[in-house]
Each structure stands twice: as C-alpha cells, then as structure tokens.
Design an enzyme around this catalytic site. Structure first.
Site, PDB file in Angstrom:
ATOM      1  N   HIS A  49       5.614   0.729  -1.812  1.00 24.11           N
ATOM      2  CA  HIS A  49       5.048   0.466  -0.496  1.00 24.11           C
ATOM      3  C   HIS A  49       5.022   1.709   0.380  1.00 24.11           C
ATOM      4  O   HIS A  49       3.992   2.046   0.966  1.00 24.11           O
ATOM      5  CB  HIS A  49       5.841  -0.633   0.214  1.00 24.11           C
ATOM      6  CG  HIS A  49       5.308  -0.919   1.592  1.00 24.11           C
ATOM      7  ND1 HIS A  49       4.146  -1.618   1.802  1.00 24.11           N
ATOM      8  CD2 HIS A  49       5.766  -0.569   2.826  1.00 24.11           C
ATOM      9  CE1 HIS A  49       3.915  -1.695   3.096  1.00 24.11           C
ATOM     10  NE2 HIS A  49       4.877  -1.073   3.742  1.00 24.11           N
ATOM     11  N   ASN A  69       8.389  -2.692   3.889  1.00 22.02           N
ATOM     12  CA  ASN A  69       9.398  -2.568   4.943  1.00 22.02           C
ATOM     13  C   ASN A  69       9.400  -3.757   5.883  1.00 22.02           C
ATOM     14  O   ASN A  69      10.363  -3.965   6.635  1.00 22.02           O
ATOM     15  CB  ASN A  69       9.177  -1.275   5.739  1.00 22.02           C
ATOM     16  CG  ASN A  69       7.858  -1.271   6.483  1.00 22.02           C
ATOM     17  OD1 ASN A  69       6.802  -1.487   5.883  1.00 22.02           O
ATOM     18  ND2 ASN A  69       7.894  -1.033   7.777  1.00 22.02           N
ATOM     19  N   HIS A  70       8.343  -4.592   5.873  1.00 21.08           N
ATOM     20  CA  HIS A  70       8.310  -5.789   6.718  1.00 21.08           C
ATOM     21  C   HIS A  70       8.805  -7.033   5.981  1.00 21.08           C
ATOM     22  O   HIS A  70       8.805  -8.119   6.577  1.00 21.08           O
ATOM     23  CB  HIS A  70       6.897  -6.024   7.252  1.00 21.08           C
ATOM     24  CG  HIS A  70       6.578  -5.204   8.464  1.00 21.08           C
ATOM     25  ND1 HIS A  70       6.793  -5.650   9.755  1.00 21.08           N
ATOM     26  CD2 HIS A  70       6.087  -3.957   8.578  1.00 21.08           C
ATOM     27  CE1 HIS A  70       6.422  -4.724  10.611  1.00 21.08           C
ATOM     28  NE2 HIS A  70       5.985  -3.675   9.928  1.00 21.08           N
ATOM     29  N   ARG A 121       9.512   8.263  12.203  1.00 26.33           N
ATOM     30  CA  ARG A 121       9.934   6.861  12.223  1.00 26.33           C
ATOM     31  C   ARG A 121      11.422   6.709  12.524  1.00 26.33           C
ATOM     32  O   ARG A 121      11.857   5.615  12.864  1.00 26.33           O
ATOM     33  CB  ARG A 121       9.624   6.200  10.876  1.00 26.33           C
ATOM     34  CG  ARG A 121       8.147   6.116  10.546  1.00 26.33           C
ATOM     35  CD  ARG A 121       7.949   5.419   9.207  1.00 26.33           C
ATOM     36  NE  ARG A 121       6.570   5.380   8.785  1.00 26.33           N
ATOM     37  CZ  ARG A 121       5.695   4.412   9.082  1.00 26.33           C
ATOM     38  NH1 ARG A 121       6.084   3.397   9.821  1.00 26.33           N
ATOM     39  NH2 ARG A 121       4.449   4.462   8.644  1.00 26.33           N
ATOM     40  N   HIS A 140       1.480   1.184   3.659  1.00 29.94           N
ATOM     41  CA  HIS A 140       2.417   1.500   4.745  1.00 29.94           C
ATOM     42  C   HIS A 140       1.797   2.155   5.977  1.00 29.94           C
ATOM     43  O   HIS A 140       2.426   2.173   7.029  1.00 29.94           O
ATOM     44  CB  HIS A 140       3.538   2.383   4.190  1.00 29.94           C
ATOM     45  CG  HIS A 140       4.733   2.520   5.086  1.00 29.94           C
ATOM     46  ND1 HIS A 140       5.286   1.467   5.764  1.00 29.94           N
ATOM     47  CD2 HIS A 140       5.485   3.600   5.403  1.00 29.94           C
ATOM     48  CE1 HIS A 140       6.344   1.890   6.450  1.00 29.94           C
ATOM     49  NE2 HIS A 140       6.477   3.185   6.248  1.00 29.94           N
ATOM     50  N   ASP A 168      -1.317  -3.386   2.633  1.00 28.65           N
ATOM     51  CA  ASP A 168      -0.758  -4.240   3.682  1.00 28.65           C
ATOM     52  C   ASP A 168      -1.735  -5.358   4.040  1.00 28.65           C
ATOM     53  O   ASP A 168      -2.944  -5.136   4.175  1.00 28.65           O
ATOM     54  CB  ASP A 168      -0.460  -3.419   4.929  1.00 28.65           C
ATOM     55  CG  ASP A 168       0.617  -2.369   4.700  1.00 28.65           C
ATOM     56  OD1 ASP A 168       0.694  -1.835   3.589  1.00 28.65           O
ATOM     57  OD2 ASP A 168       1.375  -2.086   5.638  1.00 28.65           O
ATOM     58  N   ASP A 181       4.073 -10.454   9.708  1.00 29.31           N
ATOM     59  CA  ASP A 181       4.260  -9.724  10.969  1.00 29.31           C
ATOM     60  C   ASP A 181       2.930  -9.256  11.545  1.00 29.31           C
ATOM     61  O   ASP A 181       2.083  -8.716  10.846  1.00 29.31           O
ATOM     62  CB  ASP A 181       5.217  -8.543  10.825  1.00 29.31           C
ATOM     63  CG  ASP A 181       6.670  -8.984  10.713  1.00 29.31           C
ATOM     64  OD1 ASP A 181       6.968 -10.118  11.124  1.00 29.31           O
ATOM     65  OD2 ASP A 181       7.501  -8.208  10.206  1.00 29.31           O
ATOM     66  N   ARG A 182       2.830  -9.478  12.859  1.00 26.86           N
ATOM     67  CA  ARG A 182       1.714  -9.023  13.706  1.00 26.86           C
ATOM     68  C   ARG A 182       0.430  -9.813  13.510  1.00 26.86           C
ATOM     69  O   ARG A 182      -0.419  -9.817  14.395  1.00 26.86           O
ATOM     70  CB  ARG A 182       1.437  -7.540  13.495  1.00 26.86           C
ATOM     71  CG  ARG A 182       2.561  -6.615  13.921  1.00 26.86           C
ATOM     72  CD  ARG A 182       2.047  -5.172  14.042  1.00 26.86           C
ATOM     73  NE  ARG A 182       3.087  -4.282  14.548  1.00 26.86           N
ATOM     74  CZ  ARG A 182       3.758  -3.407  13.811  1.00 26.86           C
ATOM     75  NH1 ARG A 182       3.480  -3.314  12.513  1.00 26.86           N
ATOM     76  NH2 ARG A 182       4.678  -2.634  14.329  1.00 26.86           N
ATOM     77  N   ASP A 237       4.336  -5.868   2.935  1.00 26.62           N
ATOM     78  CA  ASP A 237       3.922  -6.156   4.313  1.00 26.62           C
ATOM     79  C   ASP A 237       2.958  -7.334   4.352  1.00 26.62           C
ATOM     80  O   ASP A 237       1.814  -7.229   4.810  1.00 26.62           O
ATOM     81  CB  ASP A 237       3.302  -4.919   4.953  1.00 26.62           C
ATOM     82  CG  ASP A 237       4.351  -3.934   5.427  1.00 26.62           C
ATOM     83  OD1 ASP A 237       5.518  -4.104   5.051  1.00 26.62           O
ATOM     84  OD2 ASP A 237       4.002  -3.000   6.176  1.00 26.62           O
ATOM     85  N   HIS A 295      -0.383  -8.150   6.437  1.00 21.53           N
ATOM     86  CA  HIS A 295       0.092  -8.455   7.793  1.00 21.53           C
ATOM     87  C   HIS A 295      -0.463  -9.780   8.328  1.00 21.53           C
ATOM     88  O   HIS A 295      -0.937  -9.864   9.455  1.00 21.53           O
ATOM     89  CB  HIS A 295      -0.252  -7.318   8.747  1.00 21.53           C
ATOM     90  CG  HIS A 295       0.656  -6.127   8.599  1.00 21.53           C
ATOM     91  ND1 HIS A 295       1.972  -6.150   8.987  1.00 21.53           N
ATOM     92  CD2 HIS A 295       0.420  -4.901   8.088  1.00 21.53           C
ATOM     93  CE1 HIS A 295       2.518  -4.974   8.737  1.00 21.53           C
ATOM     94  NE2 HIS A 295       1.612  -4.198   8.174  1.00 21.53           N
TER      95      HIS A 295
END
Length: 610
Positions: free
Chosen positions: A424, A371-372, A481, A509, A308, A342-343, A339, A310
């Site tokens: 992922h 998943n993002h 989740r 993940h 990830d 995001d964030r 990923d 991000h």
C-alpha cells in the site's frame, strides 16, 4: 589509452542494444491510438502539444516542426512521447540526447527484467459509454534528471594522473562517451548494490531464502479455512446484487460523483433486510480466511490491481462495469491495495462487498491492508461515525469491532507471478526482505505495529517514494507525514528489487490533483495507482492496472505486461462539457424515465437469504 578504447567499444555495444530494445518495445512506430481533442489534451489524457518533446502523430511520421524560430528534424524515438523531460532539457540539445539515452537504458533494463510497461492505456468515458485507447501522457512517467556534460573531457582513469581523452570535435557520440565516464558516486553505489543484491538473491547462493519460500508455500497449501455453505450463499447474493447495481449505474443518463448518489435503502438492497447479521457473518468468515493465509500472499496472472477506494462504491462498480469484475475461476485475479474505508459516503457497502468477494473466491481475490485499515484512523476519519449513523450505536459498534478484527488479519503485501510486489505505502528504508514477512505474527493491531521492532512493517503501509524531480536525491529521508514514516529514493527501489528478485513495485497511498490516477517512476520500477475518482476534490481520474503474461510459461520466463485502465473524472468531464468540448448529454425523456423508476429498478427480486 586502453581505458579509452574499452569505453568506445562499450558505447558501441550499448547503442546496438538500445536499437534492439526499442524495436522490441515499440514494434509499431507510426500508430498511436490517441484522440487529439483539445479537451483530452487539457486534461492530460493525450500527449502534450508538438512544441514539447514527443509532439503528436505528425512528429512520428517525420514532419518538420518549428520551435523557437528554428526548424529541426521532428522524428523521435516513440518512447520519448511518454517521458517527461526536466526543465531545461530541450529537444535538440545535448541534455535532450542524454535523456533519450537514459530512456534507452530504462527500456533495456525492462527487457532484462522481463517486464514491460505498456505506453498505451484504456480510457473509459462515461458519456461515450465505451473505452478508447490513448497514449500515456508525458507527465505520468518520470525520469531522473541527467547531469549536464562538462565542457572539458574528464579522465577515464581512477585518479587525476591517468590518461585523458585528447581534444576533439564535439559530437553526440563524444558526449555519450564522456557522460559514461562521469557517473556520480550515487550511480556507482547503486550499481554495486544492484549487482550484490542479484548475487545474494541467486538460488545458488541464497539457500535461506529458498528454504523459507518452500516452507511458506507448504504452509499455505496446508492451511485453508472452511466456510459454511450458508455464509457462502449470502456472499454470492451480495455480489450478485452489486453487479446489478453496476449495470444500473452504467445506464444512467449522466455520470455523478459518489458523494452525489444516495440510496437510503442501500444496505437492505445489498445485504438483505438482515443486513447486520449478513455483515457479521461475512466479516467473521473473511477473518478466518485471511488468518489462514500469510502476510505475503501470492497471486497469478492475469491480475487486476486496484488502488485506494475510500468508500466510493460508485467508482468501484463502474470500474467493474468498464473493465471487468471478478468472475471466479475463469477470470483474472483481483488485488485491492488497501484504504477501503474512511472519508467516502458508502464505506460500509464497499467493505461489505469486498469481504463478500473474499469469502466467495478466497484464492482469486486478495485484500491488502492499507494505513486506513486501522482502528485509530477509522475512529478519526469517518468509518466509525458511518457505522453508528446507519446501524445505531449498539449494532454499529458490533459491526465496527467485527471489521477491525478482520483488518488485523489482512496481509500487507502481495507478490504477483513471483516478480511484481504490491504494497500500500512503500518500501521504507528497504532493508527488509520478503521472507521477513513470514515471521510477523498476527493479529497485527496498531499498537503492535507502533513498537520499535515493527517500525519497518508500519512503513510498508505509510512510506512514500521520492519522485524523480531533483538532482542528487538519494537514500532514505524523513517524511512530512510524521516521525513514523519515511521517504525513499530511486536507489532504494532498485536495490530492494534486485535483492528480492522483483521486477516492479506497485503502491497506492497518494492522490494528486487532476492526475490520471497512475504514475511511473524510479526507472520504471515503481508505479502508483489510485482508484477513487475526484478524491477530496482533487479532480483525479480512477485507475487500475492490468498485469498479464504469456500462457503456459513459468513465472521466471514469461514476459509480463502492465497496462493502465482509467475511468474519467466527473469533474474533468463536467469541465469539458462546460467549455463545449464534451458530450451534450442525453435526452430529457431518458432523465425523466430514470427519475421515475427510482432506486428499486436496479435490484431484481431474488431468492430469500439462507
């Protein structure tokens, strides 16, 4: 009596194989490139103190150590230093012997799979400006707990009336023999599942899989997207500017969090003054390339796998600078495991750079969906907001839609050298085959993945493994989740790998507090890698995996080696400096020189964009 004699012969054979596997995986017993500084031990970058299993270098050299007022022989098999024993398994006990026997079995399995996980890793400290070799700490590699040996020997037969072992003096050998005779039902079921999976995967029996793989590779060679030279040149300049920025980061006086570094003209520096057009052109070109490639892509070794990101641009570029970035045909392949946004604080820059890399080297850079990479997640966790804030509502919406269309075409799995699978999230229930991915149609939007018939695809992005911490954990369980995701235990990983001819599963993940960025579990058949430092205040390091193999050897025959490469956490470095264990920093004139230079010093004046 016949069963008892057969068991003794089997245990003697296993002991000999264990010695051979240990000498193969650990040819150098006395050398361990570990820095025994107190700060590194506190951070988890070196083995734990010698009062725990494995100890330090003195244990390997045969020194005597004290534990609980009792002296015992300190030399241990070298792989014990890289194994986390469960609570209650103390050195010198029967349970400790069982755990060491379990490690030997894992090493033999690695030898059979022709894949070796390196128990040393490269650790890059920004303050020292160099990478050092350290040993994997004990809390990185997980083992399943071993059941304690019953005091009364159990029958080796299939029922209670079978012949039982006669009473005899307790010894380590008799404990091994009894333990081999008392396998749990879960172990028996998994062993049969692995054996059946290997038989099914055998090319002699699985004609369907062979046919599907042949058709899949033929389609892959036939369908290649055409990229305009002008777009490729834009992508090349974006990558060139990013490498200059990485060089600037490496020369800074002090390290910093990605959230602490800001440049209001970053998009202009990376993508030119026409950054909106550049992002649209590169995004559309990357979408065409991804659409021409399958959902299960194939990568060659050597290969570097990222977890990830991000939106943390600084961490990505420092990893490039520390361990090497993409170099085209002469360099390794790169797999980015989802990923990307995001964030983080530099999401547009990260996704724009990755798409440029894909356009520039479509067969050397592989972008795997996470998943993002999803419209709903991006609208909720910050990517849509950053697009609107940096580009305005109109242009921001245009870029957001272009990137979403690209996400919907991304592959969801990558197979490296035919034996390492990169996904992922995880395996879900593990009931699917790799060939099933060839039948999934794109674009693969969030609404399509949420359909009941595609729930297994969604779990590839969302599921998590159950760690090897509890006794008796087995099968598939509900995930915290939510209902759409699941958790899978060690037996799912083993049977899935056997049925699909795999040696290892790499996933991302998940980030853990103060972790090294990597974790090994499920009998060395599953590795987690995470590449965003100090994610959400977790104080974790950033890691990548380097997978290499033997030259001029076919994928089925070569021995693959997996080595971890770690970039030190800023939070950990500052904590060590505060405690007096880190570097003292740089001179004041260096700080003043960099501050006076400003942000423009890391970008040379380049040619005009086409």
């Amino acid at each position: 009596l016949k069963s008892w004699l057969k068991g003794r012969l089997l245990m003697e054979a296993e002991a000999k194989q264990g010695e051979a596997a240990r000498s193969f995986f650990f040819p150098s017993l006395t050398y361990c490139g570990c820095n025994r500084g107190a700060s590194l031990i506190a951070e988890g970058h070196a083995e734990e103190p010698a009062d725990q299993v494995g100890g330090d270098l003195e244990c390997f050299e045969g020194q005597q150590r004290h534990r609980s007022g009792r002296r015992y022989a300190a030399p241990q098999p070298p792989h014990d230093a890289a194994v986390r024993l469960q609570p209650g398994l103390t050195p010198g006990s029967g349970s400790d012997y069982a755990s060491r026997a379990w490690v030997e079995a894992i090493k033999r399995a690695e030898l059979d799979r022709k894949l070796r996980y390196d128990h040393e890793y490269d650790f890059y400290d920004f303050a020292q400006r160099k990478a050092t070799v350290l040993c994997i700490p004990t809390n990185v590699i997980h083992l399943r707990p071993v059941a304690s040996t019953p005091s009364t020997p159990r029958s080796l037969g299939s029922d209670d009336s079978a012949f039982s072992l006669p009473p005899r003096r307790k010894s380590a050998y008799s404990e091994r023999l009894n333990r081999a005779a008392t396998l749990s039902n879960h172990e028996r079921i998994t062993r049969w599942g692995v054996l059946t999976g290997k038989l099914i995967h055998c090319k002699v029996m699985d004609f369907t899989a062979v046919t599907e793989n042949t058709i899949h590779k033929t389609r892959l060679q036939a369908s290649k997207a055409t990229i305009l030279n002008s777009v490729r040149e834009r992508a090349r300049l974006v990558v060139l500017q990013a490498m200059h920025l990485a060089k600037f980061f490496a020369k800074e006086p002090e390290d910093a969090l990605d959230s602490e570094w800001h440049d209001p003209n970053l998009l202009t520096h990376l993508f030119s003054t026409e950054f909106v057009d550049t992002l649209v052109l590169v995004g559309n070109a990357a979408r065409k390339v991804l659409a021409s490639q399958p959902l299960l892509v194939e990568a060659t070794v050597p290969c570097r796998v990222f977890g990830d990101l991000h939106g943390q641009l600084r961490d990505l570029l420092l990893l490039f600078r520390a361990f090497g970035g993409p170099k085209g045909d002469e360099g390794p392949t790169f797999v980015f495991n989802g990923d990307f946004v995001d964030r983080g604080c530099h999401q547009l820059a990260v996704v724009g750079l990755l798409l440029s890399l894909k356009v520039l080297w479509p067969e050397k850079v592989w972008l795997i969906r996470g998943n993002h990479e999803d419209r709903y997640m991006n609208e909720r966790y910050g990517f849509r907001k950053e697009c609107d804030e940096l580009l305005g509502v109109s242009d921001g919406g245009k870029i957001f839609e272009a990137v979403q269309n690209t996400f919907d075409q991304m592959p969801i799995a990558c197979r490296i050298a035919d034996r390492v699978l990169v996904v992922h999230g995880g395996l879900g229930d593990g009931a699917w085959k790799l060939s099933d991915l060839h039948e999934v149609r794109r674009p693969l939007t969030g609404d399509i993945m949420n359909r009941p018939e595609n729930r297994w695809v969604l779990n590839i992005l969302w599921s998590d493994p159950i760690e090897d911490g509890e006794m008796g954990v087995f099968g598939v369980h509900a995930s915290p989740r939510g209902e759409i995701a699941s958790q899978f235990a060690w037996n799912v990983t083993k049977t899935f790998c056997a049925r699909n001819g795999l040696s290892l599963v790499v996933r991302s993940h998940q980030s853990k507090h103060a972790s090294l960025g990597i974790e090994v579990m499920h009998e060395h058949m599953l590795i987690r890698v995470f590449s965003a430092r100090d994610y959400e205040g977790h104080g974790n390091d950033a890691a990548v995996l380097m997978i290499s193999g033997e030259a001029d050897v076919s994928n089925a025959e070569q021995l693959l080696t997996v080595r971890s490469q770690v970039l030190r956490s800023v939070t950990k470095a500052r904590g060590a400096l505060k405690n007096g264990n880190g570097q003292s920093g740089t001179r004041r004139k260096d700080r003043q020189r960099f501050a006076a230079a400003g942000a423009d010093c890391y970008f040379p004046v380049g040619p005009a964009l086409p």
